[in-house]
Enzyme design. Structure first.
Site, short mmCIF file in Angstrom:
data_model
loop_
_atom_site.label_atom_id
_atom_site.label_comp_id
_atom_site.label_asym_id
_atom_site.label_seq_id
_atom_site.Cartn_x
_atom_site.Cartn_y
_atom_site.Cartn_z
N THR A 1 0.44 2.15 -2.41
CA THR A 1 1.67 2.63 -1.71
C THR A 1 2.45 2.40 -0.71
OG1 THR A 1 0.36 4.31 -0.44
CG2 THR A 1 1.03 5.07 -2.78
N ASP B 1 -8.42 -9.57 7.43
CA ASP B 1 -9.23 -10.59 6.84
C ASP B 1 -9.44 -11.79 7.89
OD1 ASP B 1 -9.70 -8.64 4.90
OD2 ASP B 1 -8.14 -10.36 3.34
N ASP C 1 -3.12 -12.13 6.37
CA ASP C 1 -3.91 -10.45 6.42
C ASP C 1 -4.61 -10.65 7.73
OD1 ASP C 1 -5.75 -8.38 6.72
OD2 ASP C 1 -5.12 -8.11 5.00
N ARG D 1 -4.13 0.46 5.14
CA ARG D 1 -2.58 0.84 4.34
C ARG D 1 -2.99 0.68 3.18
NH1 ARG D 1 2.61 -3.68 4.34
NH2 ARG D 1 0.81 -4.81 3.93
C1 PRP Z 1 -3.12 -3.59 8.00
C2 PRP Z 1 -2.38 -4.22 10.04
C3 PRP Z 1 -1.95 -3.04 10.54
C4 PRP Z 1 -1.58 -2.80 8.92
C5 PRP Z 1 0.42 -2.44 8.88
O1 PRP Z 1 -3.98 -3.17 8.02
O2 PRP Z 1 -3.73 -4.57 10.93
O3 PRP Z 1 -2.95 -1.91 10.73
O4 PRP Z 1 -1.68 -3.53 8.29
O5 PRP Z 1 0.65 -2.71 8.30
P1 PRP Z 1 2.08 -1.38 8.03
O6 PRP Z 1 3.02 -1.57 9.19
O7 PRP Z 1 2.84 -1.69 6.80
O8 PRP Z 1 1.48 0.38 8.51
P2 PRP Z 1 -4.52 -2.93 7.12
O9 PRP Z 1 -4.21 -1.65 6.55
O10 PRP Z 1 -4.82 -3.89 6.05
O11 PRP Z 1 -6.32 -2.56 7.63
P3 PRP Z 1 -7.37 -3.91 8.13
O12 PRP Z 1 -6.57 -3.55 9.48
O13 PRP Z 1 -8.92 -2.12 8.08
O14 PRP Z 1 -7.48 -4.94 7.65
N1 URA Z 2 -1.12 -6.18 7.22
C1 URA Z 2 -1.25 -7.79 7.47
O1 URA Z 2 -2.38 -7.83 7.80
N2 URA Z 2 -0.12 -8.79 7.23
C2 URA Z 2 0.76 -7.95 7.21
O2 URA Z 2 1.83 -9.04 6.99
C3 URA Z 2 0.94 -7.27 7.03
C4 URA Z 2 0.24 -5.83 6.44
#
Ligand code: PRP
Ligand code: URA
Length: 212
Positions: free
Chosen positions: A111, A206, A203, A107
């Site tokens: 944006t 993370d 997160d 994400r």
């Molecule tokens: C997080 C989570 C989802 C997304 C959710 O991933 O694991 O994939 O955000 O957000 P949304 O519903 O608003 O799209 P992130 O983009 O942080 O990537 P990561 O899993 O690599 O940390």
């Molecule tokens: N992605 C995450 O990992 N946590 C949130 O709360 C939203 C998006």
């Protein structure tokens, strides 16, 4: 919870207890990962409740026995990278024959829109029942993009399995993918200005991988 949402909340006490432990900010990566895997296993047990069975005959050491076995479509499991990976181990413990595909999406922090960077699926996409995993359903943009991608590749049957959702995310999936059942352990209150689920658990990627 808004009652216009079409979502299955897994209220099993073990799932709820483990989710509470995951939410605590002092829970470290090792425990967080283990709890997520355990919850994924319990959710897989609930999600597969209606999987079709057929009667077969097997030989026990004592006598022939009419018994039940799973029939129907083979399962495809698709974690959304990265955080969805944390749910794979638990689901394959329950469904060891599942083939595992991967969809890479992140994400964009400005944006909040999903950016695709990887897609590898089993060859027989149209013949599988897919379970897409991602712990967090926030705006719903990432999950919706993953579901669209799977459908473009030929998937006909998909379930979305998340841990924590915001109402906004469930609503987006209901609108853009009305054919996809959504399973979660909790629908939380809202999103904050940075698109994080409140209260949520922070997160997820993370916390799983220790990249805070
Ligand atoms: C997080 C989570 C989802 C997304 C959710 O991933 O694991 O994939 O955000 O957000 P949304 O519903 O608003 O799209 P992130 O983009 O942080 O990537 P990561 O899993 O690599 O940390
Ligand atoms: N992605 C995450 O990992 N946590 C949130 O709360 C939203 C998006």
């Amino acid at each position: 919870m808004a009652n216009d949402l079409r979502v299955n909340v897994i209220t099993h006490p073990l799932v709820q207890h483990k989710l509470t432990l995951m939410r605590k900010k002092e829970t470290g990566s090792k425990d967080f990962r283990e709890l997520l895997e355990e919850i994924a296993m319990l959710m897989a047990y609930e999600i597969t409740r209606d999987f079709p069975l057929e009667e077969v005959t097997v030989e026990t050491p004592v006598a022939p026995c009419k018994a039940k076995m799973l029939t129907g479509k083979k399962v495809g499991l698709v974690p959304i990278l990265r955080a969805g990976l944390g749910m794979v181990g638990g689901v394959v413990r329950m469904i060891p024959a599942a083939k595992v595909g991967h969809v890479g999406l992140y994400r964009d922090p400005e944006t909040l829109k999903p950016v695709e960077y990887y897609c590898k699926l089993p060859g027989d996409v149209s013949e599988r029942a897919f379970i897409v995993t991602d712990p967090m359903l926030a705006t719903g943009g990432s999950a919706s993009a993953a579901l669209t991608l799977l459908k473009e590749k030929g998937a006909k049957s998909i379930i979305l399995m998340c841990l924590v959702a915001a109402p906004e995310g469930v609503r987006l999936i209901n609108e853009e993918h009305p054919d996809v059942p959504v399973y979660v352990a909790s629908v939380d209150e809202r999103l904050n200005e940075r698109g994080y689920i409140v209260p949520g658990l922070g997160d997820a990627g993370d916390r799983i991988f220790g990249t805070l």
